[in-house]
Design a protein around this motif. Sequence first.
Motif, PDB file in Angstrom:
ATOM      1  N   ARG A 254      -4.114  -0.898  10.424  1.00 55.08           N
ATOM      2  CA  ARG A 254      -3.144  -2.421   9.792  1.00 55.08           C
ATOM      3  C   ARG A 254      -4.392  -2.792   8.827  1.00 55.08           C
ATOM      4  O   ARG A 254      -3.937  -2.778   7.678  1.00 55.08           O
ATOM      5  N   LEU A 255      -5.655  -2.492   9.322  1.00 50.88           N
ATOM      6  CA  LEU A 255      -6.912  -3.112   8.307  1.00 50.88           C
ATOM      7  C   LEU A 255      -6.726  -1.594   7.220  1.00 50.88           C
ATOM      8  O   LEU A 255      -7.496  -2.057   6.084  1.00 50.88           O
ATOM      9  N   LEU A 256      -7.089  -0.464   7.635  1.00 53.12           N
ATOM     10  CA  LEU A 256      -6.494   0.795   7.231  1.00 53.12           C
ATOM     11  C   LEU A 256      -5.206   0.450   5.716  1.00 53.12           C
ATOM     12  O   LEU A 256      -6.197   1.108   4.121  1.00 53.12           O
ATOM     13  N   THR A 257      -4.330   0.156   6.136  1.00 50.89           N
ATOM     14  CA  THR A 257      -3.096   0.123   4.833  1.00 50.89           C
ATOM     15  C   THR A 257      -4.012  -1.274   4.121  1.00 50.89           C
ATOM     16  O   THR A 257      -4.153  -0.834   2.563  1.00 50.89           O
ATOM     17  N   GLU A 258      -4.895  -2.383   4.561  1.00 48.40           N
ATOM     18  CA  GLU A 258      -4.822  -3.113   3.641  1.00 48.40           C
ATOM     19  C   GLU A 258      -6.260  -3.120   2.743  1.00 48.40           C
ATOM     20  O   GLU A 258      -5.891  -2.896   0.921  1.00 48.40           O
ATOM     21  N   LEU A 259      -6.971  -2.200   3.371  1.00 43.58           N
ATOM     22  CA  LEU A 259      -7.801  -1.247   2.361  1.00 43.58           C
ATOM     23  C   LEU A 259      -7.627  -0.197   1.390  1.00 43.58           C
ATOM     24  O   LEU A 259      -8.050  -0.694   0.360  1.00 43.58           O
ATOM     25  N   THR A 260      -6.650  -0.120   1.476  1.00 45.16           N
ATOM     26  CA  THR A 260      -5.954   0.608   0.635  1.00 45.16           C
ATOM     27  C   THR A 260      -5.181  -0.446  -0.779  1.00 45.16           C
ATOM     28  O   THR A 260      -5.296   1.115  -1.527  1.00 45.16           O
ATOM     29  N   ILE A 297       1.970   3.352  11.570  1.00 43.20           N
ATOM     30  CA  ILE A 297       1.554   4.604  10.506  1.00 43.20           C
ATOM     31  C   ILE A 297       2.167   4.655   9.930  1.00 43.20           C
ATOM     32  O   ILE A 297       2.317   4.455   8.493  1.00 43.20           O
ATOM     33  N   ASP A 298       3.853   4.755  10.590  1.00 42.97           N
ATOM     34  CA  ASP A 298       5.124   4.474   9.180  1.00 42.97           C
ATOM     35  C   ASP A 298       4.635   3.431   8.785  1.00 42.97           C
ATOM     36  O   ASP A 298       5.672   3.646   7.393  1.00 42.97           O
ATOM     37  N   GLN A 299       4.598   2.556   8.619  1.00 45.27           N
ATOM     38  CA  GLN A 299       4.799   1.225   8.095  1.00 45.27           C
ATOM     39  C   GLN A 299       3.730   0.571   7.643  1.00 45.27           C
ATOM     40  O   GLN A 299       4.393   0.654   6.407  1.00 45.27           O
ATOM     41  N   GLY A 300       2.751   1.287   7.516  1.00 45.08           N
ATOM     42  CA  GLY A 300       1.638   1.413   7.072  1.00 45.08           C
ATOM     43  C   GLY A 300       2.221   2.256   5.446  1.00 45.08           C
ATOM     44  O   GLY A 300       1.584   2.285   4.406  1.00 45.08           O
TER      45      GLY A 300
END
Length: 399
Positions: A254-260, A297-300
């Motif tokens: 979830r952190l990776l999604t936010e950073l992206t 990952i799917d949600q991200g």
Amino acid sequence: MSRPFSTPSLDRRHFLRGSLGAGVAGLLPRVSGADLPAPPSASYEGPNVVIVRFGGGVRRRETIDPEHTYAPYLCKTLAARGTLFRNMMIDQFEDINTSHGEGTLYILTGKYEKFRDVENKFLGSRFEAKVPTVFEYLRKTYAVPDYQTLIINGEDRTQEEFYSFSNHHLFGASFKSETLSLYRYKCWLLEQQIAEGKWKDNQLEKKRKELKKLTSIDYRTAGRVNANEKVREFWARWRHHYGENGFVNPRGDRLLTELTLWSLQHLQPRLLMVNYNDPDYVHWGNMSHYTHGISIIDQGLRQLVDAVDADPFYRDNTIFVVVPDCGRDSNPLVAVPCQHHFNSKSAHEIWALVFGPGVPKNQVIEREVDQTSLAATMGRYMNVPTEFAEGPALEEAIA
């Protein structure tokens, strides 16, 4: 803004290894203009490319099988927007390892290598590619700044911070990408706090040693972490929003999604790789860790696609390449399920989904293709030569 990082001293072993690998330009913080390759002058007019590493190793069954998927957005929505290669493989050479670092570099370079940890650590995965990454190909061809080529990396795999450039003598650190990660934020924050005078005397000396240890992890760039001013501004915004203690920002994938999402807004990368990895928590022995990681990952992925579709800079001009780093074992009798280190057939069985402008929609390709074909495919989209990539481009995904 705070002062630039100081350069930690390099012992002879590290200096020689770096000189033979990344080259002196990748080690020293300042070199003369005569030592640097001439920067490209052509502006980049091609599509943006987002590589989503559906990482931690996943099987086809739990991802692209409609009857068993834990990634319904990927399988039932996104697949219709592009071309799905259902039968992508990682070659079964005797010395090819099916794991996260190796798979990431096969995707980025288009070449299989027998990687060894640079420190010869048991189970270590600090690797150096011998041939260029797609980041280097793009930046050597076009005038794209490093902060617009990004790896978004997880907090549990710091060794993958440094896959941003190869040790090829014609490419290397001069054409590297930048990296965003919790590790990078910690480095920036600690340096900033020291510059602001947060600590004194013995505590200050302790923090300086801590910073030196953190920033010297990567001898290939002599500890120059977060050197780019745009990246430093990015972390200043992050600090203002999320604070300093790490209890507010998301964690894991979830952190990776936010950073992206933040990078799309503040840095506008032209080439981006998101190194998701939560399914790898299956190593703790619980199958639900694996399936829950796939769902995260799917949600991200849904969040990233929604953000791209809503942003004029990216909308109708962005190609997604979604691919696992490796597969996983399907043996139901092992104590810890879904491993990937034993070279089983299913650990070599992956898939790839490519979608975006010009990519045929609602197309499923059943022929066997190879993971190393992705680098050349991305090269075709970006109109850059990928002369050291071995896998041929995936013609079915190119209009």
